[in-house]
Write a protein that holds these residues in place. Structure first.
Motif, PDB file in Angstrom:
ATOM      1  N   ILE A 182     -15.900   5.063  13.175  1.00  0.00           N
ATOM      2  CA  ILE A 182     -14.497   4.769  12.891  1.00  0.00           C
ATOM      3  C   ILE A 182     -14.403   3.384  12.264  1.00  0.00           C
ATOM      4  O   ILE A 182     -14.828   2.390  12.869  1.00  0.00           O
ATOM      5  N   VAL A 183     -13.846   3.323  11.037  1.00  0.00           N
ATOM      6  CA  VAL A 183     -13.761   2.043  10.324  1.00  0.00           C
ATOM      7  C   VAL A 183     -12.331   1.622  10.022  1.00  0.00           C
ATOM      8  O   VAL A 183     -12.086   0.469   9.665  1.00  0.00           O
ATOM      9  N   ASN A 184     -11.359   2.554  10.132  1.00  0.00           N
ATOM     10  CA  ASN A 184      -9.963   2.187   9.926  1.00  0.00           C
ATOM     11  C   ASN A 184      -9.034   3.161  10.635  1.00  0.00           C
ATOM     12  O   ASN A 184      -9.486   4.176  11.168  1.00  0.00           O
ATOM     13  N   VAL A 185      -7.750   2.861  10.653  1.00  0.00           N
ATOM     14  CA  VAL A 185      -6.808   3.625  11.470  1.00  0.00           C
ATOM     15  C   VAL A 185      -6.286   4.881  10.781  1.00  0.00           C
ATOM     16  O   VAL A 185      -5.753   5.771  11.438  1.00  0.00           O
ATOM     17  N   SER A 186      -6.425   4.971   9.451  1.00  0.00           N
ATOM     18  CA  SER A 186      -5.761   6.041   8.700  1.00  0.00           C
ATOM     19  C   SER A 186      -6.683   7.146   8.223  1.00  0.00           C
ATOM     20  O   SER A 186      -6.255   8.287   8.044  1.00  0.00           O
ATOM     21  N   GLY A 187      -7.947   6.810   7.950  1.00  0.00           N
ATOM     22  CA  GLY A 187      -8.855   7.778   7.355  1.00  0.00           C
ATOM     23  C   GLY A 187      -9.042   7.581   5.866  1.00  0.00           C
ATOM     24  O   GLY A 187      -9.805   8.310   5.227  1.00  0.00           O
ATOM     25  N   LEU A 188      -8.364   6.580   5.297  1.00  0.00           N
ATOM     26  CA  LEU A 188      -8.571   6.257   3.893  1.00  0.00           C
ATOM     27  C   LEU A 188      -9.985   5.729   3.674  1.00  0.00           C
ATOM     28  O   LEU A 188     -10.639   5.242   4.601  1.00  0.00           O
TER      29      LEU A 188
ATOM     30  N   GLY B 168      -6.988  16.783   6.154  1.00  0.00           N
ATOM     31  CA  GLY B 168      -7.709  15.596   5.709  1.00  0.00           C
ATOM     32  C   GLY B 168      -8.341  15.869   4.366  1.00  0.00           C
ATOM     33  O   GLY B 168      -8.966  16.918   4.180  1.00  0.00           O
ATOM     34  N   THR B 169      -8.171  14.938   3.413  1.00  0.00           N
ATOM     35  CA  THR B 169      -8.697  15.146   2.070  1.00  0.00           C
ATOM     36  C   THR B 169      -9.188  13.826   1.486  1.00  0.00           C
ATOM     37  O   THR B 169      -8.462  12.823   1.531  1.00  0.00           O
ATOM     38  N   SER B 170     -10.407  13.824   0.976  1.00  0.00           N
ATOM     39  CA  SER B 170     -10.924  12.684   0.226  1.00  0.00           C
ATOM     40  C   SER B 170     -12.108  13.173  -0.591  1.00  0.00           C
ATOM     41  O   SER B 170     -12.597  14.291  -0.392  1.00  0.00           O
ATOM     42  N   ASP B 171     -12.576  12.327  -1.528  1.00  0.00           N
ATOM     43  CA  ASP B 171     -13.726  12.724  -2.340  1.00  0.00           C
ATOM     44  C   ASP B 171     -14.941  12.966  -1.469  1.00  0.00           C
ATOM     45  O   ASP B 171     -15.717  13.893  -1.714  1.00  0.00           O
TER      46      ASP B 171
ATOM     47  N   LEU C 258       0.826  -1.205   0.000  1.00  0.00           N
ATOM     48  CA  LEU C 258       0.000   0.000   0.000  1.00  0.00           C
ATOM     49  C   LEU C 258       0.864   1.260   0.000  1.00  0.00           C
ATOM     50  O   LEU C 258       0.497   2.267  -0.614  1.00  0.00           O
ATOM     51  N   SER C 259       2.018   1.212   0.655  1.00  0.00           N
ATOM     52  CA  SER C 259       2.884   2.398   0.739  1.00  0.00           C
ATOM     53  C   SER C 259       3.421   2.825  -0.623  1.00  0.00           C
ATOM     54  O   SER C 259       3.851   3.971  -0.795  1.00  0.00           O
ATOM     55  N   GLN C 260       3.375   1.908  -1.589  1.00  0.00           N
ATOM     56  CA  GLN C 260       3.880   2.231  -2.924  1.00  0.00           C
ATOM     57  C   GLN C 260       2.848   2.989  -3.757  1.00  0.00           C
ATOM     58  O   GLN C 260       3.166   3.473  -4.850  1.00  0.00           O
ATOM     59  N   ASN C 261       1.624   3.070  -3.284  1.00  0.00           N
ATOM     60  CA  ASN C 261       0.562   3.776  -4.005  1.00  0.00           C
ATOM     61  C   ASN C 261       0.710   5.270  -3.757  1.00  0.00           C
ATOM     62  O   ASN C 261       0.270   5.805  -2.738  1.00  0.00           O
ATOM     63  N   MET C 262       1.300   5.959  -4.693  1.00  0.00           N
ATOM     64  CA  MET C 262       1.574   7.380  -4.517  1.00  0.00           C
ATOM     65  C   MET C 262       0.390   8.269  -4.903  1.00  0.00           C
ATOM     66  O   MET C 262       0.490   9.490  -4.841  1.00  0.00           O
ATOM     67  N   ASP C 263      -0.732   7.644  -5.306  1.00  0.00           N
ATOM     68  CA  ASP C 263      -1.956   8.425  -5.457  1.00  0.00           C
ATOM     69  C   ASP C 263      -2.515   8.787  -4.086  1.00  0.00           C
ATOM     70  O   ASP C 263      -3.343   9.693  -3.960  1.00  0.00           O
ATOM     71  N   LEU C 264      -2.066   8.046  -3.080  1.00  0.00           N
ATOM     72  CA  LEU C 264      -2.420   8.331  -1.697  1.00  0.00           C
ATOM     73  C   LEU C 264      -1.280   9.110  -1.058  1.00  0.00           C
ATOM     74  O   LEU C 264      -0.194   9.229  -1.626  1.00  0.00           O
ATOM     75  N   SER C 265      -1.539   9.627   0.116  1.00  0.00           N
ATOM     76  CA  SER C 265      -0.466  10.291   0.858  1.00  0.00           C
ATOM     77  C   SER C 265       0.384   9.199   1.500  1.00  0.00           C
ATOM     78  O   SER C 265      -0.038   8.557   2.461  1.00  0.00           O
ATOM     79  N   ASN C 266       1.555   8.966   0.947  1.00  0.00           N
ATOM     80  CA  ASN C 266       2.398   7.860   1.384  1.00  0.00           C
ATOM     81  C   ASN C 266       3.875   8.183   1.274  1.00  0.00           C
ATOM     82  O   ASN C 266       4.292   8.953   0.405  1.00  0.00           O
ATOM     83  N   ILE C 267       4.636   7.603   2.150  1.00  0.00           N
ATOM     84  CA  ILE C 267       6.096   7.540   2.031  1.00  0.00           C
ATOM     85  C   ILE C 267       6.423   6.078   1.766  1.00  0.00           C
ATOM     86  O   ILE C 267       6.084   5.210   2.568  1.00  0.00           O
TER      87      ILE C 267
ATOM     88  N   ASN D 172      -0.075   7.195   5.171  1.00  0.00           N
ATOM     89  CA  ASN D 172      -1.074   6.212   5.570  1.00  0.00           C
ATOM     90  C   ASN D 172      -0.456   4.884   5.988  1.00  0.00           C
ATOM     91  O   ASN D 172      -0.835   4.306   7.015  1.00  0.00           O
ATOM     92  N   ALA D 173       0.485   4.390   5.208  1.00  0.00           N
ATOM     93  CA  ALA D 173       1.111   3.112   5.544  1.00  0.00           C
ATOM     94  C   ALA D 173       1.871   3.201   6.863  1.00  0.00           C
ATOM     95  O   ALA D 173       1.918   2.241   7.637  1.00  0.00           O
TER      96      ALA D 173
END
Length: 431
Positions: free
Chosen positions: A174-180, A261-264, A107-116, A139-140
């Motif tokens: 609350i459904v997950n730890v990151s907010g994704l 925080g940003t999402s659709d 998941l950390s490789q998905n750079m469409d998300l906020s990730n390192i 997120n990761a």
């Protein structure tokens, strides 16, 4: 002669009643409603929002604050609180190394998300992942920390929910730890949650999380105020563009946190904090107004809200613990030669008031408490409580969450048995 006998008989009846026993009814001020102080009108350019005083949770501006809305990565404020709590409790150490799971690395490789990006078979310190989660909203990184704290992300979600319940939050999901959005988590979704579910929380509850985070872990600001992070040779910038030196910064607003925080579903959100004029505030903007391509709209809305608060509100010191105050009138005393006793508050109290209102304009009413106001009274006996004036929308925890006990400044000696008898006899003849 008959009249004199009647009067003498009445005196004897009273005298006998005192000999049998003397009852004294405590005097006291009756409770009276305090005039509500209206909050200055404040525009919040968002679907919902709030501004509160960080020290006592007093609400200074509000818009639709109890509606649960998507909050995206602002969820990490709660997750980071639990990480800091784990470090405090000794469950984690800052130098402890964590090896992320294969799914987290992917998941950390998905750079469409906020990730390192993280690497397979490589370990990272708790401190590195904490800073990546806070500054770059990775997120990761927060997922890896959650698994280190609770053993699994699902167990960490349980801890998030339990913490909110403990604080008295009312409107959240609350459904997950990151907010994704859950759609990014495939088979790692929390049991029973929808494939497209996101974390939701009301503006009030987001502010409550932020208040606990800053109050219990003020060191968090040492990280949230940083404008970039160097992670294994690569520099990643903050998403908080209100920090000094960033594109949306304002020189008169020394913002030092907290989380974007940003999402659709959530739109552009931000929970921020700033300290100015001697007091700190927390602001929340959920789904900021403006065009979709305006990357600064959440910060524009937040800056306007922050400026409005400092323009219209001031902090007023009402009481100092166990010190006399002009706001507190002496309390009437019965069963004593002393007619009144000066009173003092049990705690230091500061309240935020519109600048158009001064402390001298406030009217405090004493509500009789459990302690009797009949002598004997010992020094610092509680004689009642003070109802603070209702200001604006009240406090995060309710309309009037600050209670002030009123204490006797000094002791009061009771009448002796003979003094009681004599006082009542002389009182009868005086009448």
């Amino acid at each position: 002669m008959k009249g004199q006998r009647t009067k003498l008989g009445a005196v004897l009846v009273l005298l006998v009643s005192f000999i049998v026993g003397f009852g004294s009814v405590a005097g006291g001020n009756s409770q009276a409603a305090t005039t509500k102080i209206e909050a200055p009108a404040t525009t919040i350019a968002a679907k919902a929002g709030i501004a509160v005083a960080a020290d006592n949770g007093q609400i200074l501006a509000a818009k639709d604050i109890d509606t649960s809305l998507p909050i995206a990565s602002m969820s990490k404020s709660l997750s980071l609180y639990l990480v800091l709590q784990a470090v405090k409790d000794g469950k984690l150490t800052w130098t402890q190394e964590i090896k992320p799971s294969a799914k987290i690395v992917t998941l950390s490789q998905n750079m469409d998300l906020s990730n390192i990006p993280l690497e397979t078979d490589k370990s990272y310190t708790v401190k590195e992942l904490y800073e990546a989660s806070t500054i770059y909203s990775a997120n990761a990184a927060i997922m890896a920390l959650a698994e280190a704290v609770s053993g699994s992300q699902s167990a960490f979600v349980d801890a998030m929910r339990a913490q909110l319940e403990k604080w008295g939050a009312k409107n959240y999901e609350i459904v997950n730890v990151s907010g994704l959005n859950n759609s990014y988590l495939s088979d790692d979704r929390y049991a029973g949650t929808a494939a497209d579910a996101e974390n939701k929380m009301s503006a009030r509850d987001v502010a409550m999380v932020a208040q606990h985070l800053l109050t219990e872990f003020p060191e968090f600001l040492e990280t949230s105020r940083k404008t970039s992070i160097d992670f294994h040779g690569t520099t990643y910038p903050t998403w908080n563009l209100l920090l000094p030196g960033e594109s949306a910064a304002q020189k008169d607003l020394p913002v030092d946190g907290i989380k974007t925080g940003t999402s659709d579903q959530a739109g552009d959100c931000f929970v921020g904090t700033v300290k100015k004029d001697g007091f700190r505030i927390i602001t929340v903007v959920l789904h900021a107004d403006g065009n979709a391509d305006d990357q600064a709209k959440r910060f524009t809305a937040t800056a306007a809200l922050m400026n409005s608060i400092y323009q219209n509100w001031h902090q007023v010191a009402l009481f100092q613990a166990k010190k006399t105050s002009s706001h507190l009138a002496a309390v009437k005393v019965t069963n004593s030669k002393q007619k009144t006793v000066a009173v003092v508050p049990d705690k230091t109290v500061k309240l935020y008031l519109p600048k158009s209102t001064t402390a001298k304009q406030l009217d405090f009413k004493l509500t009789k408490g459990d302690a009797s106001q009949a002598a004997p009274i010992a020094k610092y006996d509680q004689l009642g409580t003070i109802n603070l004036p209702e200001v604006g929308a009240g406090f995060l925890q309710g309309a009037n969450s600050i209670k002030v006990n009123v204490l006797a400044k000094s002791g009061v000696t009771a009448l002796t048995w003979w003094e009681k008898v004599w006082q009542n006899i002389t009182g009868l003849f005086n009448k």
